[in-house]
Design a protein around this motif. Structure first.
Motif, mmCIF file in Angstrom:
data_model
loop_
_atom_site.group_PDB
_atom_site.id
_atom_site.type_symbol
_atom_site.label_atom_id
_atom_site.label_comp_id
_atom_site.label_asym_id
_atom_site.label_seq_id
_atom_site.Cartn_x
_atom_site.Cartn_y
_atom_site.Cartn_z
ATOM 1 N N VAL A 1 0.808 -0.882 0.668
ATOM 2 C CA VAL A 1 0.204 0.193 0.069
ATOM 3 C C VAL A 1 1.050 1.107 0.169
ATOM 4 C CG1 VAL A 1 -1.639 1.376 1.321
ATOM 5 C CG2 VAL A 1 -2.018 -1.286 1.386
ATOM 6 N N ARG A 2 2.238 1.358 0.753
ATOM 7 C CA ARG A 2 2.879 2.188 0.595
ATOM 8 C C ARG A 2 3.346 2.716 -0.134
ATOM 9 N NH1 ARG A 2 7.629 3.584 4.828
ATOM 10 N NH2 ARG A 2 8.656 5.035 3.933
ATOM 11 N N GLN A 3 3.811 1.595 -1.558
ATOM 12 C CA GLN A 3 4.393 1.981 -2.132
ATOM 13 C C GLN A 3 3.338 2.359 -3.764
ATOM 14 O OE1 GLN A 3 5.650 -2.067 -3.623
ATOM 15 N NE2 GLN A 3 7.638 -0.451 -5.256
ATOM 16 N N HIS A 4 1.925 1.866 -3.708
ATOM 17 C CA HIS A 4 1.694 2.157 -4.545
ATOM 18 C C HIS A 4 0.890 3.651 -4.213
ATOM 19 C CE1 HIS A 4 -2.381 2.507 -7.125
ATOM 20 N NE2 HIS A 4 -2.877 2.603 -5.654
ATOM 21 N N LEU A 5 1.058 4.436 -3.073
ATOM 22 C CA LEU A 5 0.181 5.484 -2.805
ATOM 23 C C LEU A 5 1.694 6.246 -2.823
ATOM 24 C CD1 LEU A 5 -1.893 4.817 0.680
ATOM 25 C CD2 LEU A 5 -2.719 5.574 -1.635
ATOM 26 N N LEU B 1 5.566 13.914 -2.572
ATOM 27 C CA LEU B 1 6.323 13.530 -0.143
ATOM 28 C C LEU B 1 7.103 12.034 -0.410
ATOM 29 C CD1 LEU B 1 2.987 15.215 0.417
ATOM 30 C CD2 LEU B 1 5.161 15.644 0.681
ATOM 31 N N THR B 2 7.336 11.736 0.213
ATOM 32 C CA THR B 2 7.402 10.771 0.825
ATOM 33 C C THR B 2 6.201 10.280 1.618
ATOM 34 O OG1 THR B 2 8.648 11.345 2.521
ATOM 35 C CG2 THR B 2 10.367 10.964 0.372
ATOM 36 N N TRP B 3 5.796 8.493 2.183
ATOM 37 C CA TRP B 3 5.407 8.338 2.864
ATOM 38 C C TRP B 3 5.302 9.053 4.231
ATOM 39 C CZ3 TRP B 3 1.137 5.320 2.306
ATOM 40 C CH2 TRP B 3 0.383 4.441 4.083
ATOM 41 N N THR B 4 6.765 8.983 4.259
ATOM 42 C CA THR B 4 7.325 9.678 5.892
ATOM 43 C C THR B 4 6.548 10.804 5.630
ATOM 44 O OG1 THR B 4 8.346 8.137 6.542
ATOM 45 C CG2 THR B 4 8.884 9.786 7.553
ATOM 46 N N ALA B 5 6.744 12.233 5.290
ATOM 47 C CA ALA B 5 6.660 13.184 4.493
ATOM 48 C C ALA B 5 4.920 13.679 5.120
ATOM 49 C CB ALA B 5 6.902 13.925 3.468
ATOM 50 N N PHE B 6 4.361 12.121 4.414
ATOM 51 C CA PHE B 6 2.610 12.769 3.777
ATOM 52 C C PHE B 6 2.685 12.439 5.901
ATOM 53 C CE2 PHE B 6 -1.002 10.103 4.309
ATOM 54 C CZ PHE B 6 -2.070 11.626 3.448
ATOM 55 N N VAL B 7 3.151 11.202 5.905
ATOM 56 C CA VAL B 7 2.238 10.697 7.129
ATOM 57 C C VAL B 7 2.705 11.879 8.309
ATOM 58 C CG1 VAL B 7 2.315 9.135 8.886
ATOM 59 C CG2 VAL B 7 2.616 8.600 6.875
ATOM 60 N N VAL B 8 3.889 13.037 8.690
ATOM 61 C CA VAL B 8 3.780 13.949 9.486
ATOM 62 C C VAL B 8 2.519 14.767 9.082
ATOM 63 C CG1 VAL B 8 5.287 15.925 9.648
ATOM 64 C CG2 VAL B 8 6.447 13.799 9.842
ATOM 65 N N ALA C 1 -9.268 7.949 -2.546
ATOM 66 C CA ALA C 1 -9.700 7.281 -3.786
ATOM 67 C C ALA C 1 -8.721 6.524 -3.375
ATOM 68 C CB ALA C 1 -9.257 8.611 -4.693
ATOM 69 N N GLU C 2 -7.148 6.232 -3.244
ATOM 70 C CA GLU C 2 -7.040 5.001 -3.539
ATOM 71 C C GLU C 2 -6.467 4.067 -2.401
ATOM 72 O OE1 GLU C 2 -4.877 4.132 -6.390
ATOM 73 O OE2 GLU C 2 -6.223 6.255 -7.099
ATOM 74 N N GLU C 3 -6.958 4.861 -1.447
ATOM 75 C CA GLU C 3 -7.839 3.485 0.047
ATOM 76 C C GLU C 3 -8.614 2.723 -0.302
ATOM 77 O OE1 GLU C 3 -6.127 6.100 3.796
ATOM 78 O OE2 GLU C 3 -7.563 6.648 3.020
ATOM 79 N N VAL C 4 -9.448 3.495 -1.075
ATOM 80 C CA VAL C 4 -10.955 2.977 -1.969
ATOM 81 C C VAL C 4 -9.922 1.928 -3.051
ATOM 82 C CG1 VAL C 4 -12.663 2.836 -3.156
ATOM 83 C CG2 VAL C 4 -12.507 4.679 -1.077
ATOM 84 N N PHE C 5 -9.261 2.057 -3.483
ATOM 85 C CA PHE C 5 -9.131 1.281 -4.397
ATOM 86 C C PHE C 5 -8.478 -0.078 -4.152
ATOM 87 C CE2 PHE C 5 -5.380 -0.516 -7.262
ATOM 88 C CZ PHE C 5 -5.661 -0.362 -8.119
ATOM 89 N N VAL C 6 -7.480 -0.023 -3.233
ATOM 90 C CA VAL C 6 -6.411 -1.094 -2.633
ATOM 91 C C VAL C 6 -7.532 -1.581 -1.595
ATOM 92 C CG1 VAL C 6 -4.428 0.203 -3.039
ATOM 93 C CG2 VAL C 6 -6.046 -0.028 -0.287
ATOM 94 N N THR C 7 -8.592 -1.285 -1.200
ATOM 95 C CA THR C 7 -9.735 -2.333 -0.436
ATOM 96 C C THR C 7 -11.082 -2.682 -1.549
ATOM 97 O OG1 THR C 7 -10.449 -0.693 0.438
ATOM 98 C CG2 THR C 7 -9.050 -1.303 1.472
#
Length: 190
Positions: free
Chosen positions: A41-45, A55-62, A134-140
């Motif tokens: 999921v992280r890689q996809h997003l 943005l990296t995953w970490t930057a987005f989560v911050v 929208a991508e959270e919806v896609f992955v689930t």
């Protein structure tokens, strides 16, 4: 290559290697799949939504943590994101240089630093989060609404188990000793 194997191939290899070993196979599969789904999921997003905003995953989560919690002490942001304060310092500096985050001294304790979103950071999150979701919806999408609720509840129970009993378990496993410091990756001199 190991990184190229599908989850089905990986599960077959694990079964071939450990099928006769008396361990908690179902529990191992749960933890392994938590890791695999988080990485996928992280890689996809990162490759779909976040890359366009650089943005990296970490930057987005911050950004997410500060957006949801509001202005917060760095130690709480680091803890919530799951990174060290040192890592957070680098991420926060990058986000600050891009005009997304502001750092300020704590009004009651000058040793502490608060992080908050700038107007630009707020605007980015308002624009970016619907795309992210929208991508959270896609992955689930292979799960119906009830399966999503049940999966979220089961994962929540795992988090509560670790948060509630993890320290006690670590103390037991280490016989009360402090964990050894992490190595820098360098081998000791012989």
């Amino acid at each position: 290559m190991p990184g190229q194997r599908s989850i089905i191939e990986a599960e077959k290899l694990v079964e071939a290697k450990l099928g006769g070993v008396p361990i908690g196979h179902d529990q191992m599969a749960v933890v392994a799949n938590i890791h695999r789904v988080a990485a996928a999921v992280r890689q996809h997003l990162e490759n779909s939504v976040l890359r366009g905003s650089d943005l990296t995953w970490t930057a987005f989560v911050v950004l997410w943590v500060i957006w949801i919690w509001g202005e917060s002490e760095t130690r709480y942001v680091a803890e919530e994101v799951g990174i060290s304060k040192g890592t957070l310092t680098g991420v926060a500096r990058t986000l600050e240089s891009r005009g997304l985050v502001r750092r300020a001294g704590h009004p009651e304790d000058g040793r502490l630093v608060l992080l908050g979103l700038t107007t630009e950071g707020e605007a980015l999150m308002h624009r970016l989060f619907p795309q992210f979701n929208a991508e959270e919806v896609f992955v689930t999408q292979r799960l119906d609404a009830e399966e999503c609720r049940r999966t979220a509840e089961m994962l929540r129970r795992i988090v509560v188990q670790v948060e509630t009993h993890g320290e006690e378990r670590r103390a037991t496993l280490l016989d009360g000793a402090e964990p050894a410091p992490r190595r820098s990756g360098r081998r000791p001199k012989s």
